[in-house]
Design a protein around this motif. Structure first.
Motif, PDB file in Angstrom:
ATOM      1  N   PRO A  64      -8.404   8.914  15.948  1.00  8.81           N
ATOM      2  CA  PRO A  64      -7.647   9.241  17.168  1.00  8.81           C
ATOM      3  C   PRO A  64      -8.332   8.703  18.419  1.00  8.81           C
ATOM      4  O   PRO A  64      -9.554   8.789  18.577  1.00  8.81           O
ATOM      5  CB  PRO A  64      -7.636  10.776  17.159  1.00  8.81           C
ATOM      6  CG  PRO A  64      -7.749  11.138  15.710  1.00  8.81           C
ATOM      7  CD  PRO A  64      -8.672  10.111  15.123  1.00  8.81           C
ATOM      8  N   GLY A  65      -7.525   8.110  19.288  1.00  6.04           N
ATOM      9  CA  GLY A  65      -8.016   7.563  20.534  1.00  6.04           C
ATOM     10  C   GLY A  65      -8.590   6.168  20.419  1.00  6.04           C
ATOM     11  O   GLY A  65      -8.872   5.515  21.439  1.00  6.04           O
ATOM     12  N   TRP A  66      -8.754   5.697  19.191  1.00  7.32           N
ATOM     13  CA  TRP A  66      -9.314   4.346  18.984  1.00  7.32           C
ATOM     14  C   TRP A  66      -8.336   3.426  18.269  1.00  7.32           C
ATOM     15  O   TRP A  66      -7.982   2.369  18.765  1.00  7.32           O
ATOM     16  CB  TRP A  66     -10.621   4.441  18.178  1.00  7.32           C
ATOM     17  CG  TRP A  66     -11.239   3.102  17.906  1.00  7.32           C
ATOM     18  CD1 TRP A  66     -12.009   2.362  18.764  1.00  7.32           C
ATOM     19  CD2 TRP A  66     -11.108   2.318  16.704  1.00  7.32           C
ATOM     20  NE1 TRP A  66     -12.376   1.170  18.167  1.00  7.32           N
ATOM     21  CE2 TRP A  66     -11.840   1.122  16.902  1.00  7.32           C
ATOM     22  CE3 TRP A  66     -10.457   2.516  15.484  1.00  7.32           C
ATOM     23  CZ2 TRP A  66     -11.925   0.124  15.925  1.00  7.32           C
ATOM     24  CZ3 TRP A  66     -10.539   1.524  14.513  1.00  7.32           C
ATOM     25  CH2 TRP A  66     -11.276   0.345  14.747  1.00  7.32           C
ATOM     26  N   GLY A  67      -7.892   3.810  17.072  1.00 10.76           N
ATOM     27  CA  GLY A  67      -6.987   2.956  16.321  1.00 10.76           C
ATOM     28  C   GLY A  67      -7.050   3.265  14.843  1.00 10.76           C
ATOM     29  O   GLY A  67      -7.478   4.344  14.422  1.00 10.76           O
ATOM     30  N   ALA A  68      -6.653   2.305  14.032  1.00  3.92           N
ATOM     31  CA  ALA A  68      -6.642   2.481  12.582  1.00  3.92           C
ATOM     32  C   ALA A  68      -6.774   1.132  11.900  1.00  3.92           C
ATOM     33  O   ALA A  68      -6.467   0.082  12.483  1.00  3.92           O
ATOM     34  CB  ALA A  68      -5.359   3.175  12.136  1.00  3.92           C
ATOM     35  N   ILE A  69      -7.233   1.179  10.658  1.00  2.00           N
ATOM     36  CA  ILE A  69      -7.319  -0.014   9.810  1.00  2.00           C
ATOM     37  C   ILE A  69      -6.757   0.369   8.444  1.00  2.00           C
ATOM     38  O   ILE A  69      -7.160   1.374   7.860  1.00  2.00           O
ATOM     39  CB  ILE A  69      -8.768  -0.506   9.671  1.00  2.00           C
ATOM     40  CG1 ILE A  69      -9.363  -0.841  11.047  1.00  2.00           C
ATOM     41  CG2 ILE A  69      -8.829  -1.738   8.762  1.00  2.00           C
ATOM     42  CD1 ILE A  69     -10.854  -1.099  11.035  1.00  2.00           C
ATOM     43  N   ASP A  70      -5.840  -0.427   7.953  1.00  2.40           N
ATOM     44  CA  ASP A  70      -5.173  -0.153   6.676  1.00  2.40           C
ATOM     45  C   ASP A  70      -5.139  -1.445   5.871  1.00  2.40           C
ATOM     46  O   ASP A  70      -4.692  -2.485   6.365  1.00  2.40           O
ATOM     47  CB  ASP A  70      -3.751   0.344   6.946  1.00  2.40           C
ATOM     48  CG  ASP A  70      -3.046   0.830   5.681  1.00  2.40           C
ATOM     49  OD1 ASP A  70      -3.613   0.705   4.593  1.00  2.40           O
ATOM     50  OD2 ASP A  70      -1.906   1.330   5.806  1.00  2.40           O
ATOM     51  N   LEU A  71      -5.636  -1.393   4.639  1.00  2.00           N
ATOM     52  CA  LEU A  71      -5.644  -2.542   3.734  1.00  2.00           C
ATOM     53  C   LEU A  71      -5.034  -2.098   2.411  1.00  2.00           C
ATOM     54  O   LEU A  71      -5.640  -1.313   1.685  1.00  2.00           O
ATOM     55  CB  LEU A  71      -7.072  -3.044   3.503  1.00  2.00           C
ATOM     56  CG  LEU A  71      -7.902  -3.378   4.753  1.00  2.00           C
ATOM     57  CD1 LEU A  71      -9.335  -3.688   4.364  1.00  2.00           C
ATOM     58  CD2 LEU A  71      -7.289  -4.523   5.536  1.00  2.00           C
ATOM     59  N   GLU A  72      -3.847  -2.586   2.111  1.00  4.92           N
ATOM     60  CA  GLU A  72      -3.189  -2.175   0.861  1.00  4.92           C
ATOM     61  C   GLU A  72      -2.880  -3.385   0.002  1.00  4.92           C
ATOM     62  O   GLU A  72      -2.293  -4.360   0.478  1.00  4.92           O
ATOM     63  CB  GLU A  72      -1.898  -1.407   1.139  1.00  4.92           C
ATOM     64  CG  GLU A  72      -1.207  -0.937  -0.137  1.00  4.92           C
ATOM     65  CD  GLU A  72      -0.005  -0.063   0.124  1.00  4.92           C
ATOM     66  OE1 GLU A  72       0.403   0.673  -0.795  1.00  4.92           O
ATOM     67  OE2 GLU A  72       0.545  -0.112   1.243  1.00  4.92           O
ATOM     68  N   ASP A  73      -3.272  -3.291  -1.267  1.00  2.00           N
ATOM     69  CA  ASP A  73      -2.998  -4.345  -2.224  1.00  2.00           C
ATOM     70  C   ASP A  73      -2.520  -3.757  -3.536  1.00  2.00           C
ATOM     71  O   ASP A  73      -2.666  -2.566  -3.800  1.00  2.00           O
ATOM     72  CB  ASP A  73      -4.265  -5.181  -2.464  1.00  2.00           C
ATOM     73  CG  ASP A  73      -4.615  -6.036  -1.265  1.00  2.00           C
ATOM     74  OD1 ASP A  73      -3.838  -6.953  -0.953  1.00  2.00           O
ATOM     75  OD2 ASP A  73      -5.654  -5.774  -0.628  1.00  2.00           O
ATOM     76  N   ASN A  74      -1.958  -4.628  -4.365  1.00  2.82           N
ATOM     77  CA  ASN A  74      -1.417  -4.223  -5.656  1.00  2.82           C
ATOM     78  C   ASN A  74      -2.198  -4.896  -6.775  1.00  2.82           C
ATOM     79  O   ASN A  74      -2.611  -6.053  -6.646  1.00  2.82           O
ATOM     80  CB  ASN A  74       0.058  -4.594  -5.757  1.00  2.82           C
ATOM     81  CG  ASN A  74       0.908  -3.996  -4.653  1.00  2.82           C
ATOM     82  OD1 ASN A  74       1.991  -4.480  -4.380  1.00  2.82           O
ATOM     83  ND2 ASN A  74       0.428  -2.967  -3.977  1.00  2.82           N
ATOM     84  N   PHE A  75      -2.377  -4.166  -7.878  1.00  2.73           N
ATOM     85  CA  PHE A  75      -3.236  -4.614  -8.962  1.00  2.73           C
ATOM     86  C   PHE A  75      -2.601  -4.339 -10.320  1.00  2.73           C
ATOM     87  O   PHE A  75      -2.019  -3.272 -10.529  1.00  2.73           O
ATOM     88  CB  PHE A  75      -4.585  -3.888  -8.906  1.00  2.73           C
ATOM     89  CG  PHE A  75      -5.313  -4.044  -7.600  1.00  2.73           C
ATOM     90  CD1 PHE A  75      -6.219  -5.082  -7.410  1.00  2.73           C
ATOM     91  CD2 PHE A  75      -5.085  -3.154  -6.552  1.00  2.73           C
ATOM     92  CE1 PHE A  75      -6.886  -5.221  -6.200  1.00  2.73           C
ATOM     93  CE2 PHE A  75      -5.738  -3.290  -5.342  1.00  2.73           C
ATOM     94  CZ  PHE A  75      -6.654  -4.327  -5.162  1.00  2.73           C
ATOM     95  N   ILE A  76      -2.756  -5.287 -11.223  1.00  7.20           N
ATOM     96  CA  ILE A  76      -2.438  -5.069 -12.634  1.00  7.20           C
ATOM     97  C   ILE A  76      -3.740  -4.687 -13.322  1.00  7.20           C
ATOM     98  O   ILE A  76      -4.722  -5.437 -13.282  1.00  7.20           O
ATOM     99  CB  ILE A  76      -1.848  -6.331 -13.281  1.00  7.20           C
ATOM    100  CG1 ILE A  76      -0.530  -6.730 -12.584  1.00  7.20           C
ATOM    101  CG2 ILE A  76      -1.604  -6.105 -14.775  1.00  7.20           C
ATOM    102  CD1 ILE A  76       0.004  -8.084 -13.026  1.00  7.20           C
ATOM    103  N   ILE A  77      -3.757  -3.518 -13.931  1.00  9.46           N
ATOM    104  CA  ILE A  77      -4.981  -3.021 -14.556  1.00  9.46           C
ATOM    105  C   ILE A  77      -5.209  -3.722 -15.894  1.00  9.46           C
ATOM    106  O   ILE A  77      -4.304  -3.816 -16.722  1.00  9.46           O
ATOM    107  CB  ILE A  77      -4.908  -1.494 -14.760  1.00  9.46           C
ATOM    108  CG1 ILE A  77      -4.724  -0.785 -13.410  1.00  9.46           C
ATOM    109  CG2 ILE A  77      -6.163  -0.989 -15.468  1.00  9.46           C
ATOM    110  CD1 ILE A  77      -5.817  -1.034 -12.399  1.00  9.46           C
ATOM    111  N   LYS A  78      -6.434  -4.202 -16.082  1.00 15.03           N
ATOM    112  CA  LYS A  78      -6.846  -4.846 -17.334  1.00 15.03           C
ATOM    113  C   LYS A  78      -7.922  -3.997 -18.003  1.00 15.03           C
ATOM    114  O   LYS A  78      -8.372  -2.991 -17.454  1.00 15.03           O
ATOM    115  CB  LYS A  78      -7.372  -6.255 -17.048  1.00 15.03           C
ATOM    116  CG  LYS A  78      -6.406  -7.149 -16.297  1.00 15.03           C
ATOM    117  CD  LYS A  78      -5.177  -7.461 -17.117  1.00 15.03           C
ATOM    118  CE  LYS A  78      -4.265  -8.458 -16.411  1.00 15.03           C
ATOM    119  NZ  LYS A  78      -3.040  -8.741 -17.195  1.00 15.03           N
TER     120      LYS A  78
END
Length: 391
Positions: A362-376
């Motif tokens: 809050p008051g600063w910002g945000a960082i969001d990193l979303e990726d998709n994976f096939i589990i092996k």
């Protein structure tokens, strides 16, 4: 019947095994995604399964289209829902003491009341989560579709870098992303819990990064109080952080991808926090994204890494509201397994998951990193690959 892309017979057998394990007499499928997964058609109808009888597909609309699309041979035009009851009675003579499984999480309450009355004498039990879990492990054709969806998601995110500049508004960025996705054959809605037409498409900047509204936590402000999430009319300025989280739906299969950008320059502390989150993410990918890992362990390990950097308070939340670290994806945008601190379900080979680490300050910002994976068996294949910053 048409040429079939998927092994529907194997899928039906999995549901029959579930029926026997739960000691049910019948399963009634009404969820659109499950109907499609089992029959090959998403036309409006009901699928009736038992241990030995051929599956019966009752179609209200469009019966003729369903006959062209469906794997099921026994397709019945449904003029009234009571035909399902009549069909059961031909097989059992009485409803008394029957145990019938239905997807009660997605069945509207009014429908449940109708079925309960229509099937009076039978016990109706909820099998929604059980059936959704059967869909967790994907076959090769599904994996091919996920890879295509991932490429489209990447193209949509990359479009942001081409248009992002001071003065552009959040909704204008969103329009570019949507156009890029649709141009590549994604539909602009997601399948969520038996519905078409939802998409939690988030573009957020400024205070919209840390002001939760409706759902999810990093929600954006939205264009009005009537739709209180997503992109807004806010004008993006030099030095802003901007985040985009957008779901692709390609031929029914989803990709869920997020990236965080900055506009020409970045605010104090952004590069350091971004690298901390990204390095923690890479450690989790390398050491824990593989078959046999409990999803709760992924959550706890990620939080522990960020705790060492003093960011655990803002991990997956703003210090007050919090959400999970990720989820399965498939015919629905959010599927099992939910990556939560109390979920000990183990990852299995050919599950497809979305992992979305974020910090919200809050008051600063945000960082969001979303990726998709096939589990092996020993690692995971990442299928969304928009470049990270500072590489």
């Amino acid at each position: 019947m048409s040429d079939y892309e998927f092994d529907y017979a194997s899928r039906i057998q999995k549901v029959r095994a579930l029926l026997e394990r739960l000691e049910l007499n019948f399963i009634i499928i009404t969820n659109i995604q499950n109907l499609y997964w089992l029959s090959g058609t998403a036309q409006y109808g009901v699928l009736l399964l038992s241990a030995k009888e051929k599956p019966a597909l009752f179609i209200r609309r469009n019966f003729f289209k369903a006959k062209e699309e469906a794997y099921i041979e026994n397709i019945i035009e449904m003029k009234k829902t009571s035909q399902v009851k009549e069909f059961i009675l031909k097989l059992t003579k009485s409803l008394d003491n029957l145990r019938i499984g239905m997807e009660l999480d997605s069945l509207p309450a009014s429908f449940y009341i109708y079925y309960k009355k229509m099937l009076n004498g039978a016990e109706i039990t909820n099998i929604e989560l059980d059936v959704r879990k059967l869909r967790m492990i994907k076959d090769q054709k599904e994996l091919d579709l996920f890879k295509k969806a991932g490429k489209i998601a990447q193209k949509a995110q990359e479009r942001i870098l081409e248009v992002l500049k001071p003065g552009i508004k959040e909704y204008e960025v969103a329009a570019e992303v949507i156009y890029e996705a649709i141009k590549n054959q994604s539909v602009h809605f997601s399948n969520v819990n038996n519905t078409f037409g939802e998409n939690w498409f988030i573009v957020a900047s400024g205070k919209n990064l840390w002001t939760p509204s409706y759902f999810p936590i990093l929600s954006g402000e939205g264009l009005s109080k009537a739709i209180p999430y997503g992109y807004s009319v806010r004008e993006i300025r030099k030095g802003d952080i901007i985040m985009c989280d957008y779901a692709i739906n390609y031929r029914g299969y989803h990709a869920d991808h997020a990236r965080t950008f900055y506009v020409e320059t970045y605010p104090e502390g952004f590069k350091r926090k971004y690298r901390i989150l990204k390095n923690a993410y890479e450690e989790i990918k390398q050491d824990y994204l593989k078959a046999g890992t409990k999803v709760s362990e992924i959550y706890h390990q990620m939080k522990n890494i960020l705790k060492k950097e003093g960011l655990d308070k803002f991990f997956q939340g703003d210090g007050y509201y919090y959400q999970g670290l990720g989820h399965g994806i498939g015919l629905e945008l959010d599927e099992p397994p939910a990556i939560l601190p109390n979920n000990d379900l183990e990852l299995k080979e050919n599950m497809v998951i979305a992992l979305e680490p974020k910090i919200i300050i809050p008051g600063w910002g945000a960082i969001d990193l979303e990726d998709n994976f096939i589990i092996k068996s020993n690692n995971a294949e990442q299928i969304t690959n928009t470049l990270y910053l500072f590489e």
